[in-house]
Design a protein around this motif. Sequence first.
Motif, PDB file in Angstrom:
ATOM      1  N   PHE A   1       0.829  -1.208   0.000  1.00  8.50           N
ATOM      2  CA  PHE A   1       0.000   0.000   0.000  1.00  8.50           C
ATOM      3  C   PHE A   1       0.862   1.257   0.000  1.00  8.50           C
ATOM      4  O   PHE A   1       0.662   2.176  -0.804  1.00  8.50           O
ATOM      5  N   TRP A   2       1.834   1.329   0.924  1.00  7.86           N
ATOM      6  CA  TRP A   2       2.681   2.523   1.023  1.00  7.86           C
ATOM      7  C   TRP A   2       3.467   2.762  -0.273  1.00  7.86           C
ATOM      8  O   TRP A   2       3.575   3.903  -0.741  1.00  7.86           O
ATOM      9  N   LEU A   3       4.007   1.701  -0.845  1.00  8.99           N
ATOM     10  CA  LEU A   3       4.799   1.851  -2.066  1.00  8.99           C
ATOM     11  C   LEU A   3       3.937   2.316  -3.235  1.00  8.99           C
ATOM     12  O   LEU A   3       4.348   3.178  -4.029  1.00  8.99           O
ATOM     13  N   VAL A   4       2.732   1.743  -3.353  1.00  6.20           N
ATOM     14  CA  VAL A   4       1.841   2.132  -4.447  1.00  6.20           C
ATOM     15  C   VAL A   4       1.452   3.601  -4.332  1.00  6.20           C
ATOM     16  O   VAL A   4       1.468   4.347  -5.329  1.00  6.20           O
ATOM     17  N   MET A   5       1.104   4.033  -3.123  1.00  2.89           N
ATOM     18  CA  MET A   5       0.725   5.443  -2.956  1.00  2.89           C
ATOM     19  C   MET A   5       1.903   6.362  -3.291  1.00  2.89           C
ATOM     20  O   MET A   5       1.715   7.439  -3.878  1.00  2.89           O
ATOM     21  N   HIS A   6       3.110   5.954  -2.936  1.00  5.36           N
ATOM     22  CA  HIS A   6       4.288   6.754  -3.273  1.00  5.36           C
ATOM     23  C   HIS A   6       4.499   6.814  -4.786  1.00  5.36           C
ATOM     24  O   HIS A   6       4.718   7.898  -5.355  1.00  5.36           O
ATOM     25  N   TYR A   7       4.435   5.671  -5.442  1.00  2.00           N
ATOM     26  CA  TYR A   7       4.605   5.648  -6.898  1.00  2.00           C
ATOM     27  C   TYR A   7       3.556   6.518  -7.594  1.00  2.00           C
ATOM     28  O   TYR A   7       3.871   7.258  -8.535  1.00  2.00           O
ATOM     29  N   LEU A   8       2.320   6.421  -7.153  1.00  2.00           N
ATOM     30  CA  LEU A   8       1.256   7.205  -7.787  1.00  2.00           C
ATOM     31  C   LEU A   8       1.478   8.699  -7.598  1.00  2.00           C
ATOM     32  O   LEU A   8       1.173   9.501  -8.496  1.00  2.00           O
ATOM     33  N   SER A   9       2.003   9.094  -6.454  1.00  5.09           N
ATOM     34  CA  SER A   9       2.246  10.525  -6.214  1.00  5.09           C
ATOM     35  C   SER A   9       3.343  11.069  -7.118  1.00  5.09           C
ATOM     36  O   SER A   9       3.379  12.264  -7.423  1.00  5.09           O
ATOM     37  N   GLU A  10       4.240  10.197  -7.561  1.00  3.69           N
ATOM     38  CA  GLU A  10       5.364  10.609  -8.406  1.00  3.69           C
ATOM     39  C   GLU A  10       5.099  10.407  -9.896  1.00  3.69           C
ATOM     40  O   GLU A  10       5.821  10.944 -10.744  1.00  3.69           O
ATOM     41  N   MET A  11       4.073   9.644 -10.243  1.00  4.30           N
ATOM     42  CA  MET A  11       3.836   9.257 -11.635  1.00  4.30           C
ATOM     43  C   MET A  11       3.530  10.461 -12.535  1.00  4.30           C
ATOM     44  O   MET A  11       2.808  11.374 -12.148  1.00  4.30           O
ATOM     45  N   THR A  12       4.070  10.417 -13.761  1.00  6.09           N
ATOM     46  CA  THR A  12       3.738  11.415 -14.786  1.00  6.09           C
ATOM     47  C   THR A  12       2.842  10.765 -15.841  1.00  6.09           C
ATOM     48  O   THR A  12       2.537   9.575 -15.775  1.00  6.09           O
ATOM     49  N   GLU A  13       2.436  11.554 -16.819  1.00  7.91           N
ATOM     50  CA  GLU A  13       1.603  11.036 -17.905  1.00  7.91           C
ATOM     51  C   GLU A  13       2.398  10.218 -18.918  1.00  7.91           C
ATOM     52  O   GLU A  13       1.863   9.795 -19.941  1.00  7.91           O
ATOM     53  N   GLU A  14       3.670  10.005 -18.649  1.00  8.79           N
ATOM     54  CA  GLU A  14       4.496   9.181 -19.534  1.00  8.79           C
ATOM     55  C   GLU A  14       5.092   7.993 -18.778  1.00  8.79           C
ATOM     56  O   GLU A  14       6.185   7.506 -19.094  1.00  8.79           O
ATOM     57  N   GLN A  15       4.349   7.529 -17.777  1.00  4.91           N
ATOM     58  CA  GLN A  15       4.756   6.356 -17.009  1.00  4.91           C
ATOM     59  C   GLN A  15       3.541   5.478 -16.724  1.00  4.91           C
ATOM     60  O   GLN A  15       2.407   5.967 -16.643  1.00  4.91           O
ATOM     61  N   THR A  16       3.787   4.193 -16.560  1.00  6.13           N
ATOM     62  CA  THR A  16       2.740   3.228 -16.197  1.00  6.13           C
ATOM     63  C   THR A  16       3.211   2.434 -14.983  1.00  6.13           C
ATOM     64  O   THR A  16       4.333   1.909 -14.974  1.00  6.13           O
ATOM     65  N   LEU A  17       2.349   2.351 -13.971  1.00  8.98           N
ATOM     66  CA  LEU A  17       2.637   1.543 -12.789  1.00  8.98           C
ATOM     67  C   LEU A  17       2.193   0.111 -13.069  1.00  8.98           C
ATOM     68  O   LEU A  17       1.048  -0.131 -13.452  1.00  8.98           O
ATOM     69  N   VAL A  18       3.089  -0.839 -12.863  1.00  9.33           N
ATOM     70  CA  VAL A  18       2.818  -2.247 -13.137  1.00  9.33           C
ATOM     71  C   VAL A  18       2.652  -2.987 -11.812  1.00  9.33           C
ATOM     72  O   VAL A  18       3.531  -2.936 -10.943  1.00  9.33           O
ATOM     73  N   MET A  19       1.516  -3.688 -11.669  1.00  9.58           N
ATOM     74  CA  MET A  19       1.193  -4.402 -10.433  1.00  9.58           C
ATOM     75  C   MET A  19       1.149  -5.903 -10.678  1.00  9.58           C
ATOM     76  O   MET A  19       0.394  -6.382 -11.531  1.00  9.58           O
ATOM     77  N   TYR A  20       1.960  -6.648  -9.919  1.00  8.89           N
ATOM     78  CA  TYR A  20       1.967  -8.115  -9.960  1.00  8.89           C
ATOM     79  C   TYR A  20       1.286  -8.640  -8.691  1.00  8.89           C
ATOM     80  O   TYR A  20       1.913  -8.717  -7.622  1.00  8.89           O
ATOM     81  N   SER A  21       0.038  -9.001  -8.756  1.00  4.47           N
ATOM     82  CA  SER A  21      -0.668  -9.603  -7.614  1.00  4.47           C
ATOM     83  C   SER A  21      -0.399  -8.857  -6.309  1.00  4.47           C
ATOM     84  O   SER A  21       0.046  -9.424  -5.315  1.00  4.47           O
ATOM     85  N   GLY A  22      -0.679  -7.565  -6.320  1.00  6.56           N
ATOM     86  CA  GLY A  22      -0.511  -6.732  -5.140  1.00  6.56           C
ATOM     87  C   GLY A  22       0.840  -6.073  -5.023  1.00  6.56           C
ATOM     88  O   GLY A  22       0.989  -5.058  -4.330  1.00  6.56           O
ATOM     89  N   HIS A  23       1.848  -6.620  -5.686  1.00  6.64           N
ATOM     90  CA  HIS A  23       3.208  -6.081  -5.602  1.00  6.64           C
ATOM     91  C   HIS A  23       3.447  -5.046  -6.699  1.00  6.64           C
ATOM     92  O   HIS A  23       3.256  -5.346  -7.890  1.00  6.64           O
ATOM     93  N   PRO A  24       3.880  -3.827  -6.315  1.00  2.01           N
ATOM     94  CA  PRO A  24       4.201  -2.816  -7.332  1.00  2.01           C
ATOM     95  C   PRO A  24       5.578  -3.089  -7.933  1.00  2.01           C
ATOM     96  O   PRO A  24       6.603  -2.871  -7.275  1.00  2.01           O
ATOM     97  N   LEU A  25       5.594  -3.571  -9.164  1.00  2.00           N
ATOM     98  CA  LEU A  25       6.874  -3.881  -9.813  1.00  2.00           C
ATOM     99  C   LEU A  25       7.652  -2.603 -10.086  1.00  2.00           C
ATOM    100  O   LEU A  25       8.877  -2.602 -10.072  1.00  2.00           O
ATOM    101  N   GLY A  26       6.915  -1.513 -10.367  1.00  2.00           N
ATOM    102  CA  GLY A  26       7.577  -0.234 -10.579  1.00  2.00           C
ATOM    103  C   GLY A  26       6.892   0.614 -11.630  1.00  2.00           C
ATOM    104  O   GLY A  26       5.891   0.213 -12.232  1.00  2.00           O
ATOM    105  N   LEU A  27       7.436   1.818 -11.829  1.00  2.00           N
ATOM    106  CA  LEU A  27       6.976   2.732 -12.876  1.00  2.00           C
ATOM    107  C   LEU A  27       7.826   2.512 -14.125  1.00  2.00           C
ATOM    108  O   LEU A  27       9.059   2.534 -14.052  1.00  2.00           O
ATOM    109  N   PHE A  28       7.162   2.330 -15.258  1.00  2.00           N
ATOM    110  CA  PHE A  28       7.857   2.073 -16.511  1.00  2.00           C
ATOM    111  C   PHE A  28       7.450   3.121 -17.549  1.00  2.00           C
ATOM    112  O   PHE A  28       6.285   3.537 -17.598  1.00  2.00           O
TER     113      PHE A  28
END
Length: 736
Positions: A148-175
């Motif tokens: 949860f904490w990692l996803v909220m952090h990634y979303l706060s940093e995400m731009t319109e040229e990135q995609t957050l990838v989720m593997y069964s609850g795990h945030p793999l990262g912004l690509f």
Amino acid sequence: AFPPPISSAAMTSLKEICRGLPLNPLPENKGRRKGIPHAPVRTPNLTAQEKKLALHNALRYFPPEIQKKLALEFAEELRLYGHIYMYRFCPDIEMRAYPIGEYPCKTKSAAAIMLMIMNNLDPSVAQFPQELVTYGGNGQVFSNWAQFWLVMHYLSEMTEEQTLVMYSGHPLGLFPSPQRAPRLIITNGMVIPNYSSRDEYEKMFALGVTMYGQMTAGSYCYIGPQGIVHGTVLTVLNAGRRYLKAEDLSGKVFVTSGLGGMSGAQAKAAVIAGCVGVIAEVDEAALLKRHKQGWLMEISNNLDHCIARLRYDFITQASWNSVINNYVNVERSVSEISVENSIQAFVVVHFLQPVFLLFSREARKNKIALSLGYHGNVVDLWERLVQELDTTGELLVDLGSDQTSCHNPFSGGYYPVQLGFEEGKQLLSSNPGKFRTLVQESLKRQVAAINKLADKGMFFWDYGNAFLLEAQRAGADVAKKGANKTEFRYPSYVQHIMGDIFSLGFGPFRWVCTSGDPQDLATTDSIAMSVLEDSIRQGVSTSVKQQYHDNIRWIREAGRHSLVVGSQARILYSDQKGRVSIAVAINRAISEGKIKAPVVLSRDHHDVSGTDSPFRETSNIYDGSAFCADMAVQNFVGDSFRGATWVALHNGGGVGWGEVINGGFGLVLDGSKEAEERAKMMLSWDVSNGVARRCWSGNAFAYETICQAMKDNGTLRVTLPHKVLDENILEQAVKH
């Protein structure tokens, strides 16, 4: 632009949860909180080596200097609860859907996703909020709080040229990704088919490597029990039309079970449909929650009282209730009632009640709309109805179903009648094998009672919760002679009721007003109703017109029935034309300032195209492809490049792990021209994909619907099936 922040305190808290995992200092470990429901203890039966692996996997989220401290408490969680939830990191924030302008994000899309995640974890919405379970007993948003904490952090940093990838609850990262790509891609439970068993799942979930996202839990699109109220209303109304030949269900009795997550909708749906609903629930907390929300009108733990309410309408209901309420308070235990009051209550129940009944009239003739919660096991209720039939010759129930979490029967989704609720929970933890045996015996007793009532004229259907499937596995008498694998003695609600509605292109379309303002929701309601009324005036088929009228009735009823729990959201069963038209109209209202903030469009995965589920959504597919999952996978892929803001694909949901593949989406309308074009393109595909598949399988309604869609859009071309007019040639060919 976002609306201005409303609360600086809320903004501060939201900023804090966007900073990443709180490690210095570590938050206090408060463990499981008291006063809220918690998920049943899981029993993954890990080996010593697997326990080490589960701890290793959990500690990957944390730097080495704190791993020793966390390892001990994570091991304790695994031992006590069968999973590492990381309770220490459960955030100390009021978890709810904040207005979108309060989220510290760089994009509207990310803020909308944050809002939807927090709504799924809102204690008024979520079934087991501290275990990150939204509904269905095991429908996870995330596997643990670090995610949860990692996803909220990634979303706060995400731009319109990135995609957050989720593997069964795990945030793999912004690509990196193009601006038109989805901002979020979710997969849950994508396990190699030969290893997609319940036992393997329990181990993999305990190891933290996969997750059961149910449907809209793991895709962040749940809108509270309203999401199923509408579908249940339509199911009950259409069951009345099909089985009872009745448009008006006043005075008809509907008996079912479950008041937890999604099943909590049944009480409200019964009243909106105009019938008498009696819903059994073993968990008192679930009953009280629905009663407090105003969704359940009455609660009783007395079967005599329940039967009396079915048979009689007291002289003055208010006066009788005032008498009973003096002595029966479901929030108190029997031990808390004084001896004097107990004696008085005995006199009232055993001497005064018969006097009232002498002057009573039959409740069905009075056509009372009622939702009555029975605090007890549904098997006891069914067997008591059989007893009444045997002793009086009176059939007190017209329609029946079941919404226990039978997709998860041996892990707390179904409690056996032989034990009380607390006893059942203890046995589940201490002796899961014995618990399983009692569940199967209970299922057999439940089916036996249902069969006796059905033989006398009650109409029963499976609500897609794997009730009949698990009853069959338990050895209950649910077989249908000469049937295929997806058919039982009783139909699923898709086979007899909702399947043709899906084939017309209708399904659970929904939207969320991210401003959090009820007035915005009222505006969208008005827009949707106007769109449907305009469509009727322009001319539609008789079958489509009936669905439009049902939906107009739904919107009118929704406002006065307090259906909003959590975010300001609405669900509406609509077809392709309706969805696109409503989306376009809402987007233009945002552009014109009539709606204050973006609106998130979504749907339940339980839809026309979203789910391949042979015992539910595709149970009325008879060409042999019911066990194929091309439709749901194609839908996920097609939505992603046609304009969805996020997409999700899940194993499991509804009928259980390994039994279904399903997917969903979120699409943010921000008032822009681009958002309108995305909505037109994506929503059209999202419906027509499933209609085309249902047409190819031989459904006449789907054939008619897809042909009309091709007339409306010259770029749509679908392969149509030819009918085999002479079935005799098949027999002759096989013999030859």
